[in-house]
Design a protein around this motif. Structure first.
Motif: not given
Length: 229
Positions: A150-164
């Motif tokens: 991602a040379p222009n940067g990471i636009d969106f990050m989703n985190i869903d790992i059940e309590g971690m």
């Protein structure tokens, strides 16, 4: 390719599907990136290309990214559908655990399938349990790998790992790139409760504003976030 992606928007009766996220989080994500035709996402605990997915709408618009999941069946279907993405089979663990080992053992049941991601201490008691060994990674290492794509940067990050989830962002200050928007499960019942969590403290100290609470998901934006691009 774009037409094929758009066909996935159609429901069983030919109607356009309005959302994919469990709580409708993807509607907010989509609206804040509505002017951006191309972008990059990182989906930790991706689960499925469409079911309960906060990145499905972005993918349908032509975005690409990195998907991570500990469930091999989820990984297989993500690789079949999102062929231009990089999909990683791995369990997300703390930086300390990732530094000590390359794999981790989970207890899985025979019912494990695409309806959920297997995680430590969270496997169902139903059915026969079996131990499986899964590669493990820290979020920091995944961000580093994603940054190269991602040379222009990471636009969106989703985190869903059940309590971690909280452990996943513990090293946020050291990430080589900080996504413009992060959606993360918090498990707090009210906005004041969210603001008392360690997640809120970590995000705030690293330049993020808490903007939305949708169901159990908190959505944060970098202070320099501008809608679209």
């Amino acid at each position: 390719m774009r037409i094929r992606r758009l066909l996935h928007l159609l429901g069983p009766h030919g109607k356009i599907k309005a959302r994919f996220g469990q709580w409708g989080e993807d509607v907010i994500v989509h609206r804040n990136f509505d002017k951006q035709k191309q972008g990059f996402y990182v989906d930790i605990g991706a689960h499925h290309p469409f079911a309960h997915s906060n990145t499905a709408r972005l993918w349908l618009r032509g975005w690409t990214g990195v998907n991570v999941d500990a469930n091999r069946k989820s990984v297989d279907i993500l690789r079949r559908v999102r062929r231009q993405d990089r999909t990683i089979w791995a369990a997300v663990v703390s930086d300390n655990i990732a530094a000590e080992r390359d794999t981790i053992d989970f207890f899985a049941t025979e019912q494990t399938d695409l309806t959920g991601t297997v995680v430590p201490e969270m496997a169902s008691d139903r059915g026969k349990q079996t131990s499986i060994t899964v590669p493990c990674r820290s979020v920091a290492s995944i961000i580093e790998e994603s940054a190269e794509l991602a040379p222009n940067g990471i636009d969106f990050m989703n985190i869903d790992i059940e309590g971690m989830d909280e452990e996943a962002i513990a090293s946020l200050a050291e990430w080589p790139q900080k996504p413009r928007m992060i959606a993360i499960e918090t498990y707090a019942q009210t906005i004041p409760d969210v603001m008392q969590t360690e997640t809120f403290r970590i995000m705030s100290e690293n330049g993020y504003d808490f903007r939305f609470q949708v169901g159990l998901t908190s959505i944060y934006m970098r202070k320099d976030f501008h809608r679209g691009r």
